[in-house]
Design an enzyme around this catalytic site. Structure first.
Site, PDB file in Angstrom:
ATOM      1  CD  GLU A  28      -0.978   0.902   3.590  1.00  0.00           C
ATOM      2  OE1 GLU A  28      -1.443   2.015   3.286  1.00  0.00           O
ATOM      3  OE2 GLU A  28      -1.124   0.382   4.700  1.00  0.00           O
ATOM      4  CB  VAL A 109      -5.939  -1.581   4.077  1.00  0.00           C
ATOM      5  CG1 VAL A 109      -6.397  -3.034   4.001  1.00  0.00           C
ATOM      6  CG2 VAL A 109      -4.670  -1.469   4.920  1.00  0.00           C
ATOM      7  CB  SER A 141     -11.515   1.688   8.377  1.00  0.00           C
ATOM      8  OG  SER A 141     -10.757   1.601   7.196  1.00  0.00           O
ATOM      9  CG  ASP A 143      -8.743  -0.236   5.607  1.00  0.00           C
ATOM     10  OD1 ASP A 143      -8.889   0.356   4.520  1.00  0.00           O
ATOM     11  OD2 ASP A 143      -7.792  -0.021   6.383  1.00  0.00           O
ATOM     12  CE  LYS A 160      -6.501   3.610  11.737  1.00  0.00           C
ATOM     13  NZ  LYS A 160      -7.087   4.657  10.909  1.00  0.00           N
TER      14      LYS A 160
HETATM   15  N1  PSU Z   1      -2.443   1.995  10.185  1.00  0.00           N
HETATM   16  C1  PSU Z   1      -1.239   2.531  10.437  1.00  0.00           C
HETATM   17  N2  PSU Z   1      -0.754   3.432   9.541  1.00  0.00           N
HETATM   18  C2  PSU Z   1      -1.462   3.823   8.443  1.00  0.00           C
HETATM   19  C3  PSU Z   1      -2.743   3.244   8.218  1.00  0.00           C
HETATM   20  C4  PSU Z   1      -3.183   2.333   9.123  1.00  0.00           C
HETATM   21  O1  PSU Z   1      -0.600   2.220  11.429  1.00  0.00           O
HETATM   22  O2  PSU Z   1      -0.997   4.666   7.681  1.00  0.00           O
HETATM   23  C5  PSU Z   1      -3.543   3.629   7.014  1.00  0.00           C
HETATM   24  C6  PSU Z   1      -3.822   2.391   6.147  1.00  0.00           C
HETATM   25  O3  PSU Z   1      -3.592   2.726   4.791  1.00  0.00           O
HETATM   26  C7  PSU Z   1      -5.289   2.109   6.389  1.00  0.00           C
HETATM   27  C8  PSU Z   1      -5.822   3.498   6.627  1.00  0.00           C
HETATM   28  O4  PSU Z   1      -5.907   1.481   5.292  1.00  0.00           O
HETATM   29  O5  PSU Z   1      -4.826   4.122   7.411  1.00  0.00           O
HETATM   30  C9  PSU Z   1      -7.166   3.502   7.322  1.00  0.00           C
HETATM   31  O6  PSU Z   1      -7.659   4.799   7.341  1.00  0.00           O
HETATM   32  P1  PSU Z   1      -9.204   5.087   7.640  1.00  0.00           P
HETATM   33  O7  PSU Z   1      -9.405   4.778   9.098  1.00  0.00           O
HETATM   34  O8  PSU Z   1      -9.373   6.546   7.342  1.00  0.00           O
HETATM   35  O9  PSU Z   1      -9.984   4.188   6.732  1.00  0.00           O
HETATM   36 MN    MN Z   2     -11.296   5.952   9.970  1.00  0.00          MN
END
Ligand code: PSU
Ligand code: MN
Length: 315
Positions: A28, A109, A141, A143, A160
């Protein structure tokens, strides 16, 4: 009418790998555009690619550049992406924006899973998946939605660090996503080894993981197989040492959100930066090490998957 151009561009390395049936690992790019500071982001991007190569697979870093979804980046493209000030974070809903506005985009992701699936790549390495946020539980997310519907192997070190893990795991269970503990029966907790939540199955070798994934998909399942590998122990941060930091950052985020100073996609980058500041850089080192470790395992899995096409999967 203009001929519709495919938005996907495969690098010559990836085209060749596909022709020759070589194992490929998707990587990614949100982690480089939004997750890590400069210059560590570019160094890590290159280190991850080199790690995948050393372990006998071909790396396909995925990003949006010049209005195209690029599968496999040149050194130049990697550099542009890592240094772009106007990069956007590309999850499923953002591809079209990044393409028509010709903005550089780091794929999350979910975004990377989508692009990998569309171009026939079945194994993907990341650090941590997104999930259900603690402060705002409606912030779920994309994801998770992608994991529920895109059948590829995703290697991570858990979710995360700042998320609501029980809620995230419940969601994965509801959506039928197997959560494989690689060499562990507990869900890894990103910076920490993880000792609190069970996985759905423990598997200990690449061969076992590929047999499991092939079985899952031969049954007609459409979900991803989430392979969770704990951070290397020497770089792990015990949960009692990081919990206060995560709590503090969580509170800061709630406050900033209620004051409408930060929202949605800005939350992750803010959190990662603050955790790193409050651990004096220790969390950054941990983050880099777990990413490399996941790239290594993903390469082994991609090789095993390629080999498995030459033998029957005996149920
Ligand atoms: N976890 C980390 N670092 C990151 C991410 C997740 O420790 O940079 C990124 C990944 O690309 C994941 C995204 O898909 O954050 C999720 O963001 P959101 O919660 O906005 O969907
Ligand atoms: Mn989010």
């Amino acid at each position: 009418m203009d001929k519709i151009q495919t938005p996907f561009i495969l690098s010559s390395d990836i085209l060749r790998a596909r022709q020759q049936g070589l194992p490929i690992v998707a990587l990614e790019s949100t982690v480089f555009t939004h997750g890590l500071p400069r210059p560590e982001n570019l160094i890590l991007a290159e280190d991850m690619e080199n790690t995948v190569r050393l372990e006998g697979a071909i790396p396909a870093t995925i990003a949006v550049l010049d209005g195209k979804i690029q599968i496999g980046l040149s050194r130049d493209q990697l550099q542009r992406l890592a240094n772009a000030d106007d990069a956007i974070k590309v999850s499923l809903r953002d591809f079209a924006s990044a393409i028509i506005q010709k903005k550089p985009g780091g794929t999350t992701v979910a975004g990377t899973m989508f692009a990998a699936q569309q171009t026939g790549i079945r194994v993907f390495a990341t650090g941590g998946i997104g999930g259900v946020h603690k402060e705002a539980r409606f912030d779920v997310s994309t994801d998770l939605q992608a994991l529920a519907s895109i059948p590829i192997i995703v290697v991570c070190a858990g979710a995360k660090s700042i998320l609501d893990l029980p809620a995230t795991l419940e969601y994965l269970e509801t959506m039928g996503v197997p959560v494989v503990g690689y060499g562990t029966d507990k869900f890894p907790e990103f910076f920490s080894l993880g000792n609190n939540h069970p996985v759905s199955i423990q598997l200990d070798t690449p061969r076992e993981v590929i047999k499991f994934a092939n079985t899952h998909w031969e049954l007609g399942m459409k979900s991803a197989v989430l392979v969770c590998q704990p951070i290397p122990v020497d770089y792990s941060i015990p949960s009692n040492e990081i919990i206060d930091v995560l709590d503090q950052v969580s509170k800061e985020v709630s406050k900033l959100q209620s004051e409408h100073k930060i929202k949605g996609q800005e939350v992750t980058p803010y959190e990662l930066r603050r955790v790193n500041e409050l651990t004096n850089g220790r969390s950054l080192q941990a983050n880099l090490e777990l990413l490399l470790n996941n790239a290594r395992l993903a390469a082994h899995l991609a090789r095993e998957l390629a080999d498995s096409h030459h033998r029957p999967n005996i149920l």
